[in-house]
Scaffold this motif. Structure first.
Motif, mmCIF file in Angstrom:
data_model
loop_
_atom_site.group_PDB
_atom_site.id
_atom_site.type_symbol
_atom_site.label_atom_id
_atom_site.label_comp_id
_atom_site.label_asym_id
_atom_site.label_seq_id
_atom_site.Cartn_x
_atom_site.Cartn_y
_atom_site.Cartn_z
ATOM 1 N N SER A 166 0.842 -1.197 0.000
ATOM 2 C CA SER A 166 0.000 0.000 0.000
ATOM 3 C C SER A 166 0.877 1.246 0.000
ATOM 4 O O SER A 166 2.093 1.161 0.091
ATOM 5 C CB SER A 166 -0.884 -0.009 1.257
ATOM 6 N N ALA A 167 0.250 2.405 -0.074
ATOM 7 C CA ALA A 167 1.008 3.663 -0.085
ATOM 8 C C ALA A 167 1.848 3.797 1.190
ATOM 9 O O ALA A 167 2.974 4.300 1.160
ATOM 10 C CB ALA A 167 0.049 4.837 -0.216
ATOM 11 N N LYS A 168 1.293 3.318 2.317
ATOM 12 C CA LYS A 168 2.011 3.414 3.598
ATOM 13 C C LYS A 168 3.199 2.450 3.657
ATOM 14 O O LYS A 168 4.270 2.795 4.128
ATOM 15 C CB LYS A 168 1.055 3.083 4.757
ATOM 16 N N THR A 169 2.971 1.236 3.189
ATOM 17 C CA THR A 169 4.027 0.227 3.265
ATOM 18 C C THR A 169 4.334 -0.303 1.865
ATOM 19 O O THR A 169 4.158 -1.483 1.586
ATOM 20 C CB THR A 169 3.614 -0.951 4.179
ATOM 21 N N ALA A 170 4.764 0.580 0.987
ATOM 22 C CA ALA A 170 5.098 0.182 -0.393
ATOM 23 C C ALA A 170 6.373 -0.655 -0.376
ATOM 24 O O ALA A 170 7.321 -0.360 0.352
ATOM 25 C CB ALA A 170 5.273 1.418 -1.254
ATOM 26 N N THR A 171 6.376 -1.722 -1.187
ATOM 27 C CA THR A 171 7.530 -2.620 -1.210
ATOM 28 C C THR A 171 7.972 -2.913 -2.643
ATOM 29 O O THR A 171 7.195 -2.788 -3.586
ATOM 30 C CB THR A 171 7.201 -3.974 -0.530
#
Length: 372
Positions: A166-171
């Motif tokens: 997600s935008a918060k936890t982009a990988t």
């Protein structure tokens, strides 16, 4: 052209380059490595038309020039010259030969003109980012074992690299599967990688990149478009075509509702699987896991040679379960677990099993069961 260079430096540089060259080639120029010398630099380039590797080192150059020589023969000559020797490489435009001298050794190699050497033009790269080499090495080390070798499903013959989360936890996520097992490893999305196209890096390219970052020091610069990728580490540049295909929707095979949790000591489990699989047949390789209470019994039965069982103490609190796996695949996945404890999340004898490090660390593995 005259070049004077240290043997150790030349050998190291050549070892980065020559492996790309196929030993059997229908196009003679593709058997050669391109040597170009000017301004105190010796650069070497090799290609198989899908992959191109270039490396450069400092050298005494007077005068400069360029030519191509047989890659494997050139490498073998340099490898066999005495350690610590100075190598003098000389070529003249009129005669199509290159002379290599070191101490009392002298070799003359046939050359082909530099103008015939193909160039794998990289073109415009839409995204570029840097990743610590150690992190990228882990990403490919832990997924490449699951790359398919089946040529008919060519889109599985590489590692699928894409932006996920997600935008918060982009990988930045790497996935490989051969239909029997799947490996997925991710790391925080590097700056510049957002919005990158999902790409499939071919198996041969993965192996070359793995060798280039053996030490895992420094950063690796990655530039990519939908058709090509460029890796730069130190003086080495590797450009590769990408697999032109659509990677399957792997998310569908990652189980989310597996409610039976088996917790094992990774080393003990790996050693036990290895021992009992000694009697398995080359074709079958099936190992049966019988789990109940705090006991796991591993068993292999081979009608041709015999049987084996081993018992382990484990942490398991669900209903008893018997499930079979390919022992080779199970060992491949166990080898990727970094911590001391592995967790197998199971559902039933016919459903895929999820395997993770107890301290997950952004990696997961899926293994399809076998009938036993």
């Amino acid at each position: 052209m005259k070049i004077t260079v240290e043997r150790a430096e030349l050998l190291k540089s050549l070892s980065h380059v020559y492996r790309v060259v196929e030993r059997r080639n229908t196009i003679p120029i593709l058997s050669n490595v391109l040597i170009r010398a000017d301004n105190g630099q010796l650069s070497m380039k090799a290609t198989d038309l899908d992959l191109e590797v270039t490396d450069s080192i400092a050298a005494e150059v007077a005068p400069g020039g360029a030519t191509t020589v047989p890659a494997h023969m050139f490498y073998d000559i340099v490898r066999k010259l005495p350690d610590g020797s100075q190598i003098v490489i000389e070529g003249s435009g009129e005669r199509a030969v290159l002379t290599i001298r070191a101490g009392r050794s002298r070799f003359t190699l046939q050359t082909l003109p530099e103008s015939d050497f193909p160039d794998l033009a990289a073109g415009e790269m839409s995204h570029s980012f840097k990743v610590p080499a150690a992190d990228f090495k882990r990403l490919i080390d832990k997924t490449q074992f699951a790359i398919s070798t089946e040529e008919t499903r060519y889109y599985l013959n590489g590692i699928y690299l894409h932006a996920a989360g997600s935008a918060k936890t982009a990988t930045l996520r790497a996935v490989a599967t051969d239909g029997h097992r799947l490996a997925q490893v991710e790391l925080p999305l590097p700056e510049g990688a957002a919005g990158m196209p999902g790409i499939i890096i071919p198996r041969k390219t993965v192996a070359e990149v793995q060798r280039l970052i053996e030490t895992g020091e420094g950063d690796i610069a990655i530039e990519l478009s939908s058709g090509k990728i460029r890796f730069s580490i130190g003086n080495v540049t590797l450009i590769s075509k990408l697999i032109d295909g659509t990677f399957p929707d792997y998310g569908r095979v990652i189980p989310v509702n597996n409610d039976k949790s088996l917790v094992v000591d990774k080393k003990d489990f790996e050693a036990a699987v290895d021992r009992v699989s000694t009697v398995s047949s080359e074709r079958g390789r099936a190992v049966k896991l019988s789990i109940s209470g705090g006991r796991l019994v591993l068993s292999v039965t081979n009608p041709d040679s015999g049987s084996a069982t081993e018992e382990l103490e484990v942490d398991y609190e669900s209903d008893p379960l018997d499930i079979g796996f390919n022992s080779r695949y199970l060992l491949d996945i166990a080898a990727q677990i970094e911590g001391e404890v592995a967790v197998l999340k199971l559902a039933d004898p016919g459903s895929p099993t999820l395997i993770q490090d107890k301290d997950a660390k952004g990696a997961l593995y899926v293994l399809m069961p076998m009938r036993v």
